[in-house]
Design a protein around this motif. Structure first.
Motif, mmCIF file in Angstrom:
data_model
loop_
_atom_site.group_PDB
_atom_site.id
_atom_site.type_symbol
_atom_site.label_atom_id
_atom_site.label_comp_id
_atom_site.label_asym_id
_atom_site.label_seq_id
_atom_site.Cartn_x
_atom_site.Cartn_y
_atom_site.Cartn_z
ATOM 1 N N TYR A 21 3.569 -4.119 7.343
ATOM 2 C CA TYR A 21 4.352 -4.862 6.186
ATOM 3 C C TYR A 21 5.532 -4.192 6.160
ATOM 4 C CZ TYR A 21 -0.542 -6.418 5.296
ATOM 5 O OH TYR A 21 -1.815 -6.866 4.777
ATOM 6 N N GLN A 28 3.010 -9.163 -5.005
ATOM 7 C CA GLN A 28 2.625 -7.386 -5.028
ATOM 8 C C GLN A 28 3.954 -6.721 -5.786
ATOM 9 O OE1 GLN A 28 2.737 -6.997 -0.755
ATOM 10 N NE2 GLN A 28 0.790 -8.022 -0.233
ATOM 11 N N GLY A 48 -3.200 -16.100 0.535
ATOM 12 C CA GLY A 48 -2.126 -16.128 1.474
ATOM 13 C C GLY A 48 -0.835 -15.524 0.950
ATOM 14 N N THR A 52 -4.435 -9.764 -2.201
ATOM 15 C CA THR A 52 -5.446 -8.784 -1.921
ATOM 16 C C THR A 52 -4.928 -7.222 -1.902
ATOM 17 O OG1 THR A 52 -6.539 -10.122 -0.646
ATOM 18 C CG2 THR A 52 -7.583 -7.969 -0.399
HETATM 19 P P1 AMP Z 1 -4.036 -12.256 1.062
HETATM 20 O O1 AMP Z 1 -3.452 -13.400 0.265
HETATM 21 O O2 AMP Z 1 -4.402 -11.181 0.306
HETATM 22 O O3 AMP Z 1 -5.203 -13.132 1.461
HETATM 23 O O4 AMP Z 1 -3.075 -12.089 2.268
HETATM 24 C C1 AMP Z 1 -2.618 -13.141 3.148
HETATM 25 C C2 AMP Z 1 -2.002 -12.295 4.473
HETATM 26 O O5 AMP Z 1 -0.849 -11.644 4.333
HETATM 27 C C3 AMP Z 1 -2.889 -11.204 5.338
HETATM 28 O O6 AMP Z 1 -3.099 -11.511 6.421
HETATM 29 C C4 AMP Z 1 -2.548 -10.091 4.763
HETATM 30 O O7 AMP Z 1 -2.747 -8.889 5.887
HETATM 31 C C5 AMP Z 1 -0.881 -10.270 4.900
HETATM 32 N N1 AMP Z 1 0.189 -9.575 3.870
HETATM 33 C C6 AMP Z 1 -0.251 -9.023 2.806
HETATM 34 N N2 AMP Z 1 0.766 -8.524 2.304
HETATM 35 C C7 AMP Z 1 1.849 -8.685 2.972
HETATM 36 C C8 AMP Z 1 3.231 -7.961 3.262
HETATM 37 N N3 AMP Z 1 3.613 -7.439 2.228
HETATM 38 N N4 AMP Z 1 3.796 -8.388 4.203
HETATM 39 C C9 AMP Z 1 3.387 -9.054 5.568
HETATM 40 N N5 AMP Z 1 2.142 -9.520 5.495
HETATM 41 C C10 AMP Z 1 1.362 -9.443 4.359
#
Ligand code: AMP
Length: 432
Positions: A21, A28, A48, A52
């Motif tokens: 990342y 975030q 997405g 998380t």
């Molecule tokens: P989530 O919404 O927590 O299910 O995350 C969705 C996807 O985005 C997961 O595959 C994470 O690993 C990825 N992800 C989370 N934060 C970032 C970031 N800052 N940059 C790129 N990918 C991310």
């Protein structure tokens, strides 16, 4: 904005950079600072959006800042609605805490409790859990939540949909009243707001996407088609497009199995994932889908909730959901973390009412296409089919009093804790 400017520790920054990342996602950027300040946070974020990491990173930061005891009580509890989501959140916790002196565990039903209990006995700082197994182990005296400092309720809307309100209330009674609360939800119904009011104290509200709107990166399209021609059309779309990774939604478990068989007999590798499948079969299907050995994963709504499949290019609604919000959840599986995605819906005459409900919710008129040879039946009834009506087939969001049974996801169920429902509702739940 960079992760460095958010105030996270070096150990966490190292783990973030190992994940690849570079920039914090909008949720975030908005959620991490107030969480680090110790505030309660109410976040509107779809799967997405990187939600998380949005709660896990600051949570781990806070725990690692405070002095550790030799005996590790559970200091952070993350509650999720489904086993799959629990497993994914746990995987993230493990990755992000790689360079920290923190221990974590995950517990959910459907598998032997012994290894879970053994891990907890060794002392853990962070516990990721589904409600059924958590209450089960607590009532057996196998874990204590008396030292919880941070409580995370993930996918709160789905928790209510699955009838977990009573369980959440029971969990709240087991954790100390003075604690930090973080609540994440994709949608914000009246019931969610009420729940938030009961749990959170002066929360900071953050939002990743406007309520109930679909992500811009997703191109959406409707194929009007006769009901009986849907299977042929979906096989044609997947074969002609040579699509390698397609998530397909059906409304019922039976429908998922049937479609899966048809795919396989057309030489398209496919697996079904729903509440009647064992945990082992679900994990295997998901792993095969992620590593490319399975091209098509056919899922029901509840089973698909929380699946973390990065960069999923295609989502197809073989049938539209009768709950409009589920459409938003379904298509949230594509176009993730900035990648382009495509969400297609096969719509027969009896689903037009659902289509209108969805368009109203997302405030978009979806483009319609008709493929030659797969035309809609001009004589078909536009009345939603009887089965759906019986199962609560209106277009209103469910609340906890009209919830889907958590059994639909194969979660351990204790009916005495669940709201009473009519027989018709139960029959409808079994089909999912
Ligand atoms: P989530 O919404 O927590 O299910 O995350 C969705 C996807 O985005 C997961 O595959 C994470 O690993 C990825 N992800 C989370 N934060 C970032 C970031 N800052 N940059 C790129 N990918 C991310």
């Amino acid at each position: 904005m960079s992760f460095n400017s958010l105030g996270l520790s070096q150990a966490l920054l190292k783990a973030i950079s190992k994940k690849g990342y570079t920039t914090p996602s909008p949720i975030q950027q908005k959620a991490i600072p107030p969480i680090l300040e110790g505030k309660d946070v109410l976040a509107s974020a779809q799967t997405g959006t990187g939600k998380t990491a949005g709660f896990t990173l600051p949570l781990l930061h806070i725990l690692s800042e405070n002095p550790k005891e030799k005996y590790r009580p559970i200091r952070a509890l993350i509650l999720t609605p489904t086993r799959e989501l629990a497993a994914q959140v746990y995987a993230n916790v493990k990755e992000y805490s790689e360079f920290l002196n923190l221990r974590s565990a995950v517990i959910f039903g459907g598998v032997n409790q012994k290894p879970q209990v053994a891990t907890i006995r060794q002392g853990i700082d962070v516990l990721v859990a589904t409600p059924g197994r958590l209450l089960d182990l607590e009532s057996q005296g196998l874990l204590s939540l008396k030292r919880v400092e941070i409580f995370v309720l993930d996918e709160a809307d789905r928790m209510l949909d699955m009838g977990f309100l009573r369980d959440i209330e029971r969990v709240i009674k087991m954790i100390p009243p003075r604690r930090q609360n973080l609540m994440f939800s994709a949608t914000f119904s009246k019931d969610i707001k009420k729940l938030a009011h009961g749990i959170l104290s002066h929360p900071v509200q953050v939002e990743a996407e406007p309520e109930n709107t679909t992500v811009d990166a997703i191109s959406q399209k409707v194929y009007r088609v006769a009901k009986g021609l849907k299977t042929g059309l979906i096989i044609k779309l997947i074969s002609d497009g040579n699509w390698k990774q397609v998530l397909v939604f059906t409304r019922t478990k039976h429908g998922a199995n049937k479609l899966c068989k048809k795919m396989v007999s057309s030489n398209i590798s496919a697996a079904a994932i729903h509440g009647n499948k064992s945990q082992g079969a679900r994990t295997k299907a998901l792993a095969g889908f992620k590593n490319g050995s399975i091209r098509v994963l056919v899922a029901t709504d509840i089973a698909a909730r929380g699946l973390d499949i990065p960069l999923l290019p295609h989502v197809i609604n073989f049938e539209l959901p009768n709950i409009s919000e589920d459409y938003v959840h379904r298509i949230g599986r594509t176009g993730r973390a900035g990648a382009k995605g495509e969400a297609l819906s096969l719509v027969s005459a009896d689903e037009i009412t659902y289509l209108r409900g969805i368009e109203k919710l997302i405030d978009i008129k979806l483009p319609v296409e008709i493929i030659e040879g797969f035309e809609p039946d001009p004589n078909a009834s536009t009345v939603p089919e009887k089965r759906q009506q019986r199962g609560g087939g209106n277009n209103k969001p469910r609340n906890h009093s009209g919830s889907r049974n958590s059994n639909a996801d194969g979660q351990k169920s204790n009916n005495s804790r669940r709201p009473k429902r009519s027989n018709d509702r139960r029959n409808s739940d079994r089909r999912r």
